[in-house]
Write an enzyme that holds these catalytic residues in place. Structure first.
Site, PDB file in Angstrom:
ATOM      1  N   ARG A  96       0.935  -1.189  -0.081  1.00 40.42           N
ATOM      2  CA  ARG A  96      -0.057   0.101   0.008  1.00 40.42           C
ATOM      3  C   ARG A  96       0.973   1.153   0.087  1.00 40.42           C
ATOM      4  NH1 ARG A  96      -1.473   4.701   2.904  1.00 40.42           N
ATOM      5  NH2 ARG A  96      -3.684   5.131   2.520  1.00 40.42           N
ATOM      6  N   ASP A 117       1.817   4.841   0.317  1.00 41.49           N
ATOM      7  CA  ASP A 117       1.085   6.216   0.949  1.00 41.49           C
ATOM      8  C   ASP A 117       1.553   7.460   0.036  1.00 41.49           C
ATOM      9  OD1 ASP A 117      -0.291   7.569   2.923  1.00 41.49           O
ATOM     10  OD2 ASP A 117       1.347   7.920   3.995  1.00 41.49           O
ATOM     11  N   GLU A 152      -2.625   5.294  -2.619  1.00 40.15           N
ATOM     12  CA  GLU A 152      -3.281   6.296  -1.957  1.00 40.15           C
ATOM     13  C   GLU A 152      -3.234   7.418  -2.881  1.00 40.15           C
ATOM     14  OE1 GLU A 152      -3.591   8.675   2.208  1.00 40.15           O
ATOM     15  OE2 GLU A 152      -1.671   8.769   0.984  1.00 40.15           O
ATOM     16  N   HIS A 192      -6.345   7.191   8.725  1.00 37.73           N
ATOM     17  CA  HIS A 192      -5.178   8.101   9.521  1.00 37.73           C
ATOM     18  C   HIS A 192      -5.521   9.216   8.909  1.00 37.73           C
ATOM     19  CE1 HIS A 192      -2.733   6.542   6.623  1.00 37.73           C
ATOM     20  NE2 HIS A 192      -2.037   7.502   6.878  1.00 37.73           N
ATOM     21  N   ASP A 193      -5.744   9.508   7.558  1.00 35.45           N
ATOM     22  CA  ASP A 193      -5.801  10.802   6.899  1.00 35.45           C
ATOM     23  C   ASP A 193      -6.974  11.603   6.981  1.00 35.45           C
ATOM     24  OD1 ASP A 193      -3.057  10.481   5.944  1.00 35.45           O
ATOM     25  OD2 ASP A 193      -3.677   9.350   4.401  1.00 35.45           O
TER      26      ASP A 193
END
Length: 171
Positions: A24, A26, A55, A119-120
């Site tokens: 994943r 980021d 992302e 978390h964003d």
């Protein structure tokens, strides 16, 4: 040394060889396309089934052509369903969701990561209760909103969002 090297022990190769079955990435849009194309080549050479998820916060079409990512964090889905739960009409929401479906290749569409919180983002239940993502608000109440103080309307909205999330195509 990160993506691949002749010793087959770069960071990418090392973790795939240890059983990692995907990545994943980021803030993936802040790295060059060429980097991700080389990254994909390295990952898929080690394990053709390893998944690569980027992302991307907006239209991810250019990343899903088979030369970079297999899927993305589907923030467009999050925006559509939380807006619907907050009162956007069904016709407009359907148009937003259809745009996503029409925009992406079927293989990617059915593998989209349909997250509604991360978390964003602000906590989805707080967002649905009208609490914005104001990171300058340092109060304890803003940092730790409690379930007990959350409105029943927000809780019902979250059930609706979860229903849409679990019944829509993707993961």
């Amino acid at each position: 040394e990160i993506i691949y090297n002749t010793n087959d022990d770069s960071v990418t190769q090392y973790w795939i060889s240890k059983g990692n079955n995907g990545w994943r990435l980021d803030v993936a849009n802040e790295v060059s396309d060429e980097t991700w194309q080389n990254f994909r080549e390295s990952v898929k050479a080690m394990d053709s089934d390893a998944v690569i998820i980027g992302e991307i916060w907006d239209d991810a079409t250019k990343y899903l052509k088979g030369d970079m990512y297999d899927s993305v964090m589907n923030y467009l889905f999050r925006n559509a369903v939380t807006s619907y739960a907050m009162g956007t009409n069904a016709t407009q929401t359907t148009k937003q969701l259809e745009k996503i479906r029409e925009r992406y290749p079927a293989e990617a569409f059915y593998a989209m990561m349909n997250l509604v919180g991360s978390h964003d983002t602000s906590r989805v239940l707080s967002y649905l209760d009208g609490i914005g993502d104001d990171r300058s608000d340092k109060s304890l109440a803003a940092a730790f909103p409690t379930y007990a103080k959350t409105s029943s309307t927000a809780k019902a909205r979250q059930y609706l969002v979860a229903f849409l999330q679990f019944t829509y195509a993707g993961a």
